[in-house]
Each structure stands twice: as structure tokens, then as C-alpha cells.
Write an enzyme that holds these catalytic residues in place. Structure first.
Site, mmCIF file in Angstrom:
data_model
loop_
_atom_site.group_PDB
_atom_site.id
_atom_site.type_symbol
_atom_site.label_atom_id
_atom_site.label_comp_id
_atom_site.label_asym_id
_atom_site.label_seq_id
_atom_site.Cartn_x
_atom_site.Cartn_y
_atom_site.Cartn_z
ATOM 1 N N GLY A 5 0.481 0.743 0.205
ATOM 2 C CA GLY A 5 0.394 1.721 -0.784
ATOM 3 C C GLY A 5 0.629 1.303 -2.160
ATOM 4 O O GLY A 5 1.510 0.380 -2.257
ATOM 5 N N ASP B 214 12.341 2.502 0.768
ATOM 6 C CA ASP B 214 12.873 2.545 2.118
ATOM 7 C C ASP B 214 13.190 1.177 2.467
ATOM 8 O O ASP B 214 13.118 1.041 3.880
ATOM 9 C CB ASP B 214 11.727 3.076 2.859
ATOM 10 C CG ASP B 214 10.509 2.298 3.029
ATOM 11 O OD1 ASP B 214 10.232 1.684 1.763
ATOM 12 O OD2 ASP B 214 9.473 2.808 3.564
ATOM 13 N N ARG C 246 7.866 9.500 4.599
ATOM 14 C CA ARG C 246 7.710 9.823 6.270
ATOM 15 C C ARG C 246 9.038 9.644 6.751
ATOM 16 O O ARG C 246 9.301 10.150 7.656
ATOM 17 C CB ARG C 246 6.537 8.811 6.750
ATOM 18 C CG ARG C 246 5.234 9.590 6.154
ATOM 19 C CD ARG C 246 4.030 8.481 6.727
ATOM 20 N NE ARG C 246 4.244 7.104 6.146
ATOM 21 C CZ ARG C 246 3.734 6.069 6.389
ATOM 22 N NH1 ARG C 246 2.722 6.112 7.675
ATOM 23 N NH2 ARG C 246 3.627 4.771 6.040
ATOM 24 N N THR D 100 6.932 -0.144 -3.596
ATOM 25 C CA THR D 100 6.742 0.836 -2.717
ATOM 26 C C THR D 100 7.422 1.954 -3.279
ATOM 27 O O THR D 100 8.713 1.970 -3.695
ATOM 28 C CB THR D 100 7.184 0.899 -1.172
ATOM 29 O OG1 THR D 100 7.055 2.165 -0.649
ATOM 30 C CG2 THR D 100 8.310 0.342 -1.069
ATOM 31 N N ASP E 128 8.736 4.595 -1.858
ATOM 32 C CA ASP E 128 9.482 5.269 -1.033
ATOM 33 C C ASP E 128 11.123 4.870 -1.130
ATOM 34 O O ASP E 128 11.800 5.809 -0.465
ATOM 35 C CB ASP E 128 8.975 5.251 0.395
ATOM 36 C CG ASP E 128 7.829 5.884 0.924
ATOM 37 O OD1 ASP E 128 7.432 6.955 0.052
ATOM 38 O OD2 ASP E 128 7.031 5.457 1.676
ATOM 39 N N ASP F 237 7.377 -2.514 3.542
ATOM 40 C CA ASP F 237 7.944 -2.839 4.766
ATOM 41 C C ASP F 237 6.893 -3.854 5.882
ATOM 42 O O ASP F 237 7.079 -4.586 6.242
ATOM 43 C CB ASP F 237 8.369 -1.964 5.643
ATOM 44 C CG ASP F 237 9.019 -2.397 7.089
ATOM 45 O OD1 ASP F 237 8.350 -2.406 8.102
ATOM 46 O OD2 ASP F 237 10.021 -3.034 7.275
#
Length: 336
Positions: free
Chosen positions: A27, A145, A187, A141, A143, A119
């Protein structure tokens, strides 16, 4: 687990590296262009030939590769998205796809690779690294994460975008005296919801890392309404195991208050990157070039306590994100 702070030597002509490639994968996130810019210009300054690889690993397989110069990355620092384009590649996950990717690197004489992504992109980079190509990974990213770095490139901009949306939605939510459920990306990691919820004044957040209590949520809305509060903002990460529509319906049923849903979706990925994201992207890009020229093994580059750090790829992949319970609890206190 602390990172290893690696000092850059910064001398032109270090090591035997002659050419490198850079790609963006997965993304898109604001700040990717700033990272590409840093890689290209720092690489050229060190005497390297720098190749831009279009559409991530998919483009690498197909040979969508071009040599870049300083002008190639002019006027992109402030732009969101990625000029190199990005894609997810199922072919790269196959042995045949990997071999084609490695063949392309050999054909163009690319001796080191810089990957900007999340990731999945890091796991792809690890696969290439195991075949003998040094790879540097930058955390691109929204996120946030990736456990090995405090922040990822694009996260700050995404939260800023959500905050702007909260401010606008608060105006209409207050005017109509309603509850608004705002769905944000995340997510598996609820950091966008967590940070935007705290700094945006949300009454309640729902995130994948922590269980929610619908009765507690509705009780909070009723109590605040009875003491004169005109509206309520609920932030929900997309990975929570209830749809935003079902959540809004339950809130409306239990509280009797009109409840609307706003899904921000890909709006969060766009926009001009903030100063923090531009700085993080630039420093990580420069460090990636330094490490390749120094002959370092493959690394994941990020930030810890305001220092640029580098981990071995396999080590970085093992470090899991830590849920910040203190921020979550603080939202509960301030949102009453």
C-alpha cells in the site's frame, strides 16, 4: 529490544557498491516519494548508479526499470503516493517469479536493493537477501504495525488526515446532536484509531488489540447525553470484528440517538506528507544508502527514541508491535 545505532561514514566511493535499485511495494503511504528522493540523490552523491523499479516486485519481475538522475526526483518531496507506483505481486511469491526478479537485478547490474513498504514487502526483501543480494527496508506503511520501529513512514500524515476529518464531522455531529462512528484503517494494528482517538477527543475507540464492550459504550453515550453533551465521536479500526453499520445500528437501538457511519477508507493514504514523515523518510533513505556503501548486511531501518536505527531483517521481522494500553486507558478517562 533496543536497536543498533549505526553511524554513517559518509565518504564518497566507500566499498565496492556500484549500482542500486529502489522500489515501493504494498500500500502507498505519504512520504514514500521523500524516501525515493533521498535514496536517488544520496546514491548519486556517492557515485552510484541508481535505478528506479516501477510497480514494486511485480515491476521487478517484468523489468520495469529505469536509471534515475537528480531531475527524476525533482518536485516530489511534498507529493503523496509514489512516483514509482506500487503493487502487490502474487508472482513474486513463487519460485519462478523470484528467479525472474533475481535475473532482472543481474541483467541491470543492480548490486543492492532498497525496498520501501510494510510487513509483506519486508518478507519479500528477506527472500531476495537470502539469495545473496543486500537489501535495505524502509518502513513505508500508514498502519504503524512494524514492531522494530517507533513510527512508520506515512503514519503521522494518516493520523493528521483523520484528525481533520474528526474536526469537520464534529461540527455536523454537534449540529444534529447525533453519534458518529468513524471507521479508520488498521486491520491488525489499531494505532491510527488509538492516536487519532486520543488527540481528536473521541469518546470511545474500538481496536483489534483490545476487546470492546457494547454495553459500556452505550452507557457512556447515555450518561454523557444526560449531562448535556450534544454529540459523540466513536473511532473504529477496520479490523474490529463488527461492521461499522452493525455497530451503529446497535448504538442507535440501545441509546435511542441517531447514529451515522463515516468510512474514511483510502482518503487516509493520500495527501502531502507532514514534516515528521518527510524527515523520517529522508533520514531512513540516506541511512539505507550509507549502509549499502559500507557493505552492511541486509537491514530494516527505522527509528527508536528519535534515533535512526537498523536491525537485521530476520530480527526485525520477529519483533511484534506493542499495544499501548496507557493511551487506550487515557481515552477512557478524557472521553467521559
Amino acid at each position: 529490544m533496543p536497536g543498533v545505532i549505526i553511524k554513517s561514514k559518509g565518504n564518497k566511493g566507500e566499498g565496492n557498491m556500484r549500482s542500486i535499485g529502489v522500489l515501493t511495494s504494498g500500500g502507498d503511504s505519504p512520504g514514500m516519494n521523500a524516501a525515493v528522493r533521498a535514496v536517488v540523490r544520496c546514491g548519486i552523491e556517492k557515485g552510484l548508479t541508481v535505478y528506479g523499479i516501477h510497480r514494486g516486485y511485480e515491476g521487478l519481475i517484468d523489468g520495469e526499470i529505469e536509471e534515475m538522475d537528480r531531475n527524476s526526483v525533482g518536485d516530489i518531496l511534498q507529493r503523496g503516493g509514489t512516483i514509482l507506483k506500487t503493487a502487490r505481486s502474487e508472482r513474486f511469491k513463487t519460485e519462478e517469479g523470484l528467479k525472474r526478479a533475481l535475473t532482472m537485478l543481474d541483467t541491470f547490474g543492480i548490486e543492492g536493493l532498497i525496498v520501501i513498504g510494510g510487513d509483506g514487502s519486508m518478507r519479500g526483501a528477506e527472500t531476495i537477501s537470502k539469495r545473496g543480494i543486500p537489501v535495505m527496508v524502509l518502513p513505508g506503511t500508514i498502519d504503524n504495525d512494524l514492531g522494530y520501529t517507533d513510527y512508520t513512514i506515512g503514519f503521522d500524515t494518516a493520523v493528521t488526515t483523520v484528525l481533520d476529518a474528526i474536526s469537520k464531522l464534529r461540527d455536523t455531529s454537534s449540529s444534529h446532536e447525533r453519534t458518529t462512528v468513524i471507521e479508520v484503517m488498521g486491520r491488525h494494528c489499531g494505532d491510527i484509531a488509538l492516536y487519532a482517538g486520543l488527540t481528536g477527543g473521541a469518546e470511545y475507540i474500538l481496536i483489534p488489540e483490545y476487546p470492546y464492550d457494547i454495553n459500556e459504550l452505550c452507557k457512556k453515550i447515555v450518561v454523557s447525553t444526560n449531562r448535556g453533551k450534544q454529540h459523540n465521536i466513536i473511532i473504529k479500526a477496520e479490523g474490529v470484528d463488527i461492521s461499522s453499520a452493525d455497530l451503529a445500528a446497535k448504538i442507535q437501538e440501545k441509546t435511542g440517538r441517531e447514529t451515522k457511519v463515516v468510512v474514511l477508507s483510502y482518503l487516509q493514504r493520500g495527501g502531502s506528507p507532514t514534516m515528521r514523515d518527510r524527515m523520517l523518510a529522508t533520514l531512513c533513505g540516506a541511512k539505507a544508502v550509507d549502509l549499502l556503501c559500507e557493505g552492511s548486511g541486509s537491514k530494516a531501518i527505522g527509528t527508536t527514541d528519535n534515533h535512526i536505527v537498523a536491525y537485521d531483517l530476520d530480527q526485525a521481522l520477529e519483533i511484534k508491535p506493542v499495544f499501548n494500553k496507557e493511551i487506550y486507558d487515557l481515552i477512557g478517562v478524557l472521553g467521559k
